[in-house]
Design a protein around this motif. Structure first.
Motif: not given
Length: 441
Positions: A240, A205, A244
């Motif tokens: 991400y 991440q 998401e």
């Protein structure tokens, strides 16, 4: 009785045999060492640091970051595997020759080593497969290289107000446990190049943006101790979270706007869309907080955005409730005769006329009294002020009637038309302000 004496004699014999065969640990190790090492170790006291009476010993350090396994926002820490190398000079280990000696790591127990520890470590362990991952290398001039491989979990204080568009700065601090600055001095062997491995590191991440080293001192009640600090800055990858959280939230808001194009008479369809989007958005908000610490002090950027989306979805549901109420109110008003509407208008006019008469009546009486008593100009000025005071309630009532008239919806079907334009426009404006603020400020 005879058996007891035999057992005791046998135990004494075994104990005597064991002690006669036992060799002191240091003596046993020295016998298996080559002559060069035996000469070095002879008379060596590992409990005394180098230069015990001649100033502090300088310990140079360098590291290789093998991996950063996990970075936890809940626990505020990270787990890393590092190769820690320490280098110092011990004049007692000098020997003749031009080649270094690489010793077994288990012989480190026979030498003095710095008592270095990781300050903010929560859990640490030394790798021991297949043997303890230690390296001891001695150079002819007495320089000792001591390297170990350890995995440690280190605390890292994080500021999550801009999560997931945040940047975190974590540190790895090395200190001496028992030797103060008068005994030991720490330094980085190659400055900022003393720490390697981050350039080729790939995290799930995060992206390592910058790293640097510094030298400082730790001040405690027991004294001042040498400290080395390694700083590294981590930037979170937002892609991400866009896929998401942000994209599903935007799609839910757009889905709630579909009800604006559905007929107002289709009550089940519009209510179903509104309630479904509200419940789905609530579930999405709860799922986004599972990987974050439950702290009231953090109002994160993702919480702000989810709150905005939830407000728009809930507003779309309330919009239909208002529209449906206005539609029913209009249908009920059409069933009433026209005289009732005229009576309402006449009632308003009568109310305004009553306020006007109440204000003018004292004015007329005052004029009659003034003509009879021939009051002075001071009384006339007071009458004008009274007249202005009486006229102010009438103007306030007119304004209130105008305000109420503005909220009166003549055609409820126009509410959906306004919502089709106002909701998307306001959502776009808020999105622009949100992203500009959290990305550039």
């Amino acid at each position: 009785m005879y058996n007891l004496k035999c057992c005791s004699l046998r135990a004494l014999f075994l104990l005597f045999l064991y002690r006669s065969m036992q060799v002191p640990e240091a003596e046993g190790k020295s016998e298996i060492l080559p002559p060069t090492i035996q000469k070095i170790i002879k008379g060596y006291n590992k409990y005394l640091r180098p230069f015990f009476d001649n100033g502090p010993v300088s310990v140079g350090m360098s590291m290789d970051i093998a991996s950063i396994d996990t970075i936890s926002e809940i626990n505020m820490d990270y787990t890393a595997t590092i190769f820690l190398r320490q280098r110092w000079t011990d004049e007692r280990l000098c020997f003749d020759g031009n080649k270094s000696l690489s010793l077994d790591g288990r012989l480190v127990e026979m030498l003095w080593v710095p008592d270095t520890f990781i300050v903010d470590s929560k859990r640490s362990f030394l790798h021991d497969v297949t043997v303890e991952n230690r390296l001891i290398r001695i150079y002819p001039n007495g320089t000792v290289l001591y390297a170990i491989r350890i995995t440690t979990t280190v605390s890292c204080s994080m500021d999550l107000t801009k999560y997931p568009m945040d940047k975190q700065t974590c540190t790895l601090q090395l200190e001496s446990w028992g030797y103060n600055i008068n005994d030991v001095i720490f330094y980085w062997t190659r400055g900022n190049d003393s720490v390697r491995g981050l350039d080729t590191l790939r995290l799930a991440q995060y992206t390592v943006e910058d790293h640097f080293t510094s030298v400082s001192e730790a001040v405690y009640e027991t004294g001042r101790y040498p400290k080395l600090v390694f700083h590294f800055e981590l930037k979170r990858n937002i892609l991400y979270f866009i896929l998401e959280t942000y994209v599903p939230s935007i799609l839910l808001v757009v889905l709630s706007w579909v009800s604006f194009w559905i007929s107002q008479s289709s009550v089940p369809a519009r209510i179903c869309i509104g309630v479904t989007t509200v419940l789905t958005m609530t579930t999405l908000m709860m799922g986004a907080r599972t990987s974050l610490p439950n702290a009231n002090c953090f109002i994160k950027a993702i919480d702000v955005y989810l709150g905005i989306c939830f407000s728009f979805i809930f507003g779309a549901l309330l919009e239909y409730a208002v529209t449906h109420f206005c539609t029913l109110h209009q249908l009920s008003s059409k069933e009433l005769p026209m005289d009732d509407d005229e009576d309402d208008e006449e009632g308003k006019n009568r109310a305004l006329a009553a306020i006007t008469n109440n204000c003018s009546a004292p004015d007329n009486t005052n004029k009659i009294n003034s003509n009879k008593s021939n009051q002075t100009s001071i009384n006339r000025k007071s009458e004008r002020s009274k007249h202005s005071v009486c006229s102010s309630p009438m103007s306030i009532m007119k304004r209130l009637f105008c305000i109420f008239d503005c909220f009166h919806v003549k055609n409820p079907y126009h509410i959906d038309n306004y919502a089709r334009f106002s909701f998307p426009l306001s959502f776009i404006i808020i999105n622009v302000l949100y992203w500009v603020y959290y990305l550039y400020f």
